[in-house]
Design an enzyme around this catalytic site. Structure first.
Site, PDB file in Angstrom:
ATOM      1  N   ASN A 118       0.875  -1.171   0.000  1.00 43.70           N
ATOM      2  CA  ASN A 118       0.000   0.000   0.000  1.00 43.70           C
ATOM      3  C   ASN A 118       0.918   1.228   0.000  1.00 43.70           C
ATOM      4  O   ASN A 118       1.419   1.634   1.044  1.00 43.70           O
ATOM      5  CB  ASN A 118      -0.901  -0.021   1.242  1.00 43.70           C
ATOM      6  CG  ASN A 118      -1.886   1.124   1.251  1.00 43.70           C
ATOM      7  OD1 ASN A 118      -1.829   2.011   0.401  1.00 43.70           O
ATOM      8  ND2 ASN A 118      -2.782   1.116   2.214  1.00 43.70           N
ATOM      9  N   GLU A 143      -8.474  -5.603   4.252  1.00 36.30           N
ATOM     10  CA  GLU A 143      -8.248  -5.245   2.846  1.00 36.30           C
ATOM     11  C   GLU A 143      -7.017  -5.957   2.288  1.00 36.30           C
ATOM     12  O   GLU A 143      -7.014  -6.377   1.129  1.00 36.30           O
ATOM     13  CB  GLU A 143      -8.081  -3.719   2.738  1.00 36.30           C
ATOM     14  CG  GLU A 143      -9.381  -2.990   3.000  1.00 36.30           C
ATOM     15  CD  GLU A 143      -9.194  -1.527   3.361  1.00 36.30           C
ATOM     16  OE1 GLU A 143      -8.878  -1.248   4.534  1.00 36.30           O
ATOM     17  OE2 GLU A 143      -9.361  -0.667   2.488  1.00 36.30           O
ATOM     18  N   ARG A 197      -2.460  -2.068  -3.558  1.00 35.28           N
ATOM     19  CA  ARG A 197      -3.706  -1.328  -3.396  1.00 35.28           C
ATOM     20  C   ARG A 197      -3.616  -0.049  -4.237  1.00 35.28           C
ATOM     21  O   ARG A 197      -2.642   0.691  -4.144  1.00 35.28           O
ATOM     22  CB  ARG A 197      -3.902  -0.941  -1.932  1.00 35.28           C
ATOM     23  CG  ARG A 197      -5.071  -0.016  -1.753  1.00 35.28           C
ATOM     24  CD  ARG A 197      -5.068   0.631  -0.387  1.00 35.28           C
ATOM     25  NE  ARG A 197      -6.171   1.565  -0.308  1.00 35.28           N
ATOM     26  CZ  ARG A 197      -6.084   2.772   0.214  1.00 35.28           C
ATOM     27  NH1 ARG A 197      -4.947   3.197   0.707  1.00 35.28           N
ATOM     28  NH2 ARG A 197      -7.126   3.554   0.253  1.00 35.28           N
ATOM     29  N   ARG A 242     -12.001  15.096   7.536  1.00 34.23           N
ATOM     30  CA  ARG A 242     -12.670  15.521   6.286  1.00 34.23           C
ATOM     31  C   ARG A 242     -14.089  15.984   6.571  1.00 34.23           C
ATOM     32  O   ARG A 242     -14.776  15.392   7.413  1.00 34.23           O
ATOM     33  CB  ARG A 242     -12.716  14.362   5.294  1.00 34.23           C
ATOM     34  CG  ARG A 242     -11.362  13.969   4.780  1.00 34.23           C
ATOM     35  CD  ARG A 242     -11.445  12.782   3.831  1.00 34.23           C
ATOM     36  NE  ARG A 242     -10.278  11.934   4.003  1.00 34.23           N
ATOM     37  CZ  ARG A 242     -10.254  10.636   3.768  1.00 34.23           C
ATOM     38  NH1 ARG A 242     -11.327  10.006   3.326  1.00 34.23           N
ATOM     39  NH2 ARG A 242      -9.150   9.953   3.963  1.00 34.23           N
ATOM     40  N   HIS A 271     -12.963   2.829  -0.570  1.00 29.43           N
ATOM     41  CA  HIS A 271     -13.073   1.746   0.422  1.00 29.43           C
ATOM     42  C   HIS A 271     -13.710   0.500  -0.195  1.00 29.43           C
ATOM     43  O   HIS A 271     -14.242  -0.344   0.523  1.00 29.43           O
ATOM     44  CB  HIS A 271     -13.936   2.150   1.640  1.00 29.43           C
ATOM     45  CG  HIS A 271     -13.323   3.188   2.520  1.00 29.43           C
ATOM     46  ND1 HIS A 271     -14.074   4.153   3.133  1.00 29.43           N
ATOM     47  CD2 HIS A 271     -12.046   3.393   2.911  1.00 29.43           C
ATOM     48  CE1 HIS A 271     -13.286   4.925   3.865  1.00 29.43           C
ATOM     49  NE2 HIS A 271     -12.047   4.482   3.739  1.00 29.43           N
TER      50      HIS A 271
END
Ligand code: AMP
Length: 400
Positions: A7, A385, A90, A242, A180
């Site tokens: 990642n 993930e 990823r 955010r 996601h």
């Protein structure tokens, strides 16, 4: 068979080496501050670990540290790089081109680079990660890319289009992509397994990934029909730092008043807003919960705003799905924060949803958290993930 999962961020490179025979993590770690100074932290399944500062001018240098950590020293786990069968990456933005994971080719690398306009911070770093992996392992070790956006590609146009002039979609491909996806795919597949409906037929699921970044996806018959994140991971509801969705005119208003350029405004919305911006305390949920206990009213407000926005989204998705059978909670907050889960599920009390208070105390473990007579099943399903990336990588290389 060992698969290395990567990642790559703009200044970091996280990795896991997974043995696919038992789907066990053999070693994992993180290279941080790439291009600044550099630090690697590495640990193995049997508790060996080290952390050290080491020069990492770029991702290639970081990859060299990763292979060194895997091959040498007190925390080594393999004797030769040939023990790594393949590498899975990823990738945040796959645009409209990728609705599934694929083997890396030069064309795929070029596409990921071209899509950087839609995810500037992420996609360029991913390309650096792929190129660094090719340099470290050679061209013969297969590489696979798994896109965060791919699982959401089943959304219909009425869900993914924005109400702005159509020419911007045609010119720039501005639309909702959703993120996601790897996490939503992992937990919904597990949920379908638990429901005994692996093909997803006749199911209506709402999947809540609640972490520092958060998103909700609505799935009908196992396929995403809508999700909260949009062109970028900024849309949706209030997150750690955010803003989530706001009246779009707020953006030009603040830019005008404060003299911000687009980059500065982007920074405010992505890094200074959300739970941090409202509470003034922290983006971390544990700090927010503590501040509420200490009587901090702005932390309370941030918490209540988030719960309210989530409830509104779920209500909207239930309407869009024409009902709901199951709701999933995952990621750092979803897996650990029982009070938030309780608030969300109790908001569905009007539909006959009943929380099992005892089971809902669960943290970080799979559990059914509604009572047997609840009309909707609530689940905590820890996401993974990296494992999904490793599984896709394995499937693709065996298929090839
Ligand atoms: P993630 O982005 O999935 O790593 O989630 C990060 C968020 O999860 C942070 O806001 C953390 O405060 C929250 N979190 C992680 N572990 C716990 C925990 N044990 N209890 C409450 N919140 C947690």
């Amino acid at each position: 068979m060992n698969i290395l999962v990567i990642n790559a961020g703009s200044s970091s490179l996280k990795y896991q080496l997974i043995n696919m025979n038992g789907e066990n993590v053999i070693a994992k770690g993180n290279c941080e501050r790439i291009g600044i100074d550099g630090k690697i932290s590495h640990k193995t399944h049997d508790g060996r670990a080290f952390s050290k500062e080491v020069e990492m001018p770029d991702h290639t240098a970081a990859f060299q540290q990763v292979t060194k950590a895997l091959l040498t020293g007190k925390a080594k786990v393999i004797d030769d790089l040939s023990e790594v069968a393949a590498i899975g990456h990823r990738i945040v933005q796959g645009g409209y081109k990728y609705d599934r994971s694929v083997l890396v080719t030069q064309q795929v690398i070029d596409d990921i680079y071209d899509l950087a306009a839609l995810a500037p911070l992420h996609n360029k770093a991913h390309v650096q990660g792929i190129n660094a992996a090719i340099e470290a392992f050679g061209k013969d070790v297969p590489q696979v890319v798994v896109f965060d956006t791919a699982f959401h590609q089943t959304m219909p146009p009425k869900a993914y289009m924005f109400g702005i002039p159509y020419e911007y979609y045609e010119k720039y491909k501005i639309r909702r992509y959703g993120f996601h996806g790897t996490s939503h795919r992992y937990v919904t597949a597990r949920c379908l397994e638990l429901l005994g409906k692996p093909d997803g037929k006749d199911t209506r699921i709402v999947s809540c990934h609640l972490g520092n970044g958060s998103s909700i996806a609505a799935l009908k018959d196992g396929k995403v029909i809508d999700t909260t994140m949009g062109l970028t991971p900024l849309d949706g509801f209030i997150m750690g730092t955010r803003s989530g969705g706001i009246d779009p005119s707020v953006v030009s208003f603040i830019m005008d008043k404060e003299g911000f350029n687009p980059k500065e405004m982007d920074y405010i919305l992505n890094k200074k807003s959300g739970m941090l911006g409202i509470s003034g305390v922290s983006s971390d949920d544990r700090d927010i919960a503590q501040a509420i206990e200490d009587g901090n009213q702005r932390a309370r407000l941030a918490w209540d705003m988030r719960t309210y926005e989530i409830i509104k989204y779920i209500g909207g998705y239930i309407a869009a799905l024409g009902g709901i059978d199951s709701i999933i909670f995952t990621a750092g907050i979803g897996e650990n924060q029982g009070i938030l889960r309780q608030e969300i599920l109790e908001s569905l009390g009007y539909r006959g949803v009943k929380v099992d208070m005892e089971k809902n105390t669960v943290r970080g473990q799979e559990a059914e958290i509604t009572t047997p007579d609840s009309t909707v099943l609530g689940f905590v399903i820890p996401t993974n993930e990296e494992l999904l990336i490793a599984r896709d990588t394995k499937d693709l290389i065996l298929g090839s």
